[in-house]
Scaffold this motif. Structure first.
Motif, short mmCIF file in Angstrom:
data_model
loop_
_atom_site.label_atom_id
_atom_site.label_comp_id
_atom_site.label_asym_id
_atom_site.label_seq_id
_atom_site.Cartn_x
_atom_site.Cartn_y
_atom_site.Cartn_z
N TRP A 58 0.85 -1.19 0.00
CA TRP A 58 0.00 0.00 0.00
C TRP A 58 0.88 1.24 0.00
O TRP A 58 1.97 1.23 0.58
CB TRP A 58 -0.88 0.04 1.25
N GLU A 59 0.38 2.32 -0.57
CA GLU A 59 1.10 3.59 -0.52
C GLU A 59 1.26 4.05 0.93
O GLU A 59 2.34 4.45 1.34
CB GLU A 59 0.36 4.67 -1.31
N THR A 60 0.16 4.01 1.68
CA THR A 60 0.18 4.44 3.08
C THR A 60 -0.61 3.45 3.93
O THR A 60 -1.45 2.70 3.41
CB THR A 60 -0.46 5.84 3.27
N LEU A 61 -0.39 3.46 5.21
CA LEU A 61 -1.13 2.63 6.14
C LEU A 61 -2.63 2.95 6.05
O LEU A 61 -3.47 2.06 6.04
CB LEU A 61 -0.62 2.85 7.56
N GLU A 62 -2.95 4.22 5.95
CA GLU A 62 -4.34 4.65 5.91
C GLU A 62 -5.07 4.18 4.65
O GLU A 62 -6.29 3.98 4.68
CB GLU A 62 -4.43 6.18 6.03
#
Length: 101
Positions: A58-62
């Protein structure tokens, strides 16, 4: 990029159904914002062939915890896959590599 990792213990004898359901579910996650990659690997060790390792980039955890998990597609993902697991998997998230190569 972060890496989501989960050990998926599929109920013995249901591996083929799980793999068919996963093929149907894959586009649901692949269409999500921030999705980068997905690998599903089967354990080769004796007595563990019902265990799979899922790794999603994923790009970010969110993008995973807030984006995908709060999306309508996640509901369908759950319907397709969650009844195959025993026990339910722990999902962990990892940072960029500290050492590689």
């Amino acid at each position: 990029m972060i890496l989501e990792s989960a050990l998926l213990d599929v109920r013995p004898g249901q591996e083929d159904g799980f793999l068919a359901a996963f093929a149907e579910a894959r586009p649901l996650i692949a269409a999500q914002r921030g999705f980068r990659s997905l690998e599903l690997r089967r354990c080769l060790d004796d007595g563990r062939t019902s265990r799979f390792l899922l790794q999603v980039g994923w790009e970010t955890l969110e993008d995973h915890t807030e984006g995908f998990r709060r999306s309508p597609e996640y509901g369908r993902w759950r319907e397709l896959l969650h009844h195959y697991y025993d026990p339910f998997p722990a999902v962990e998230h990892y940072s960029e590599p500290l050492i590689s190569g």
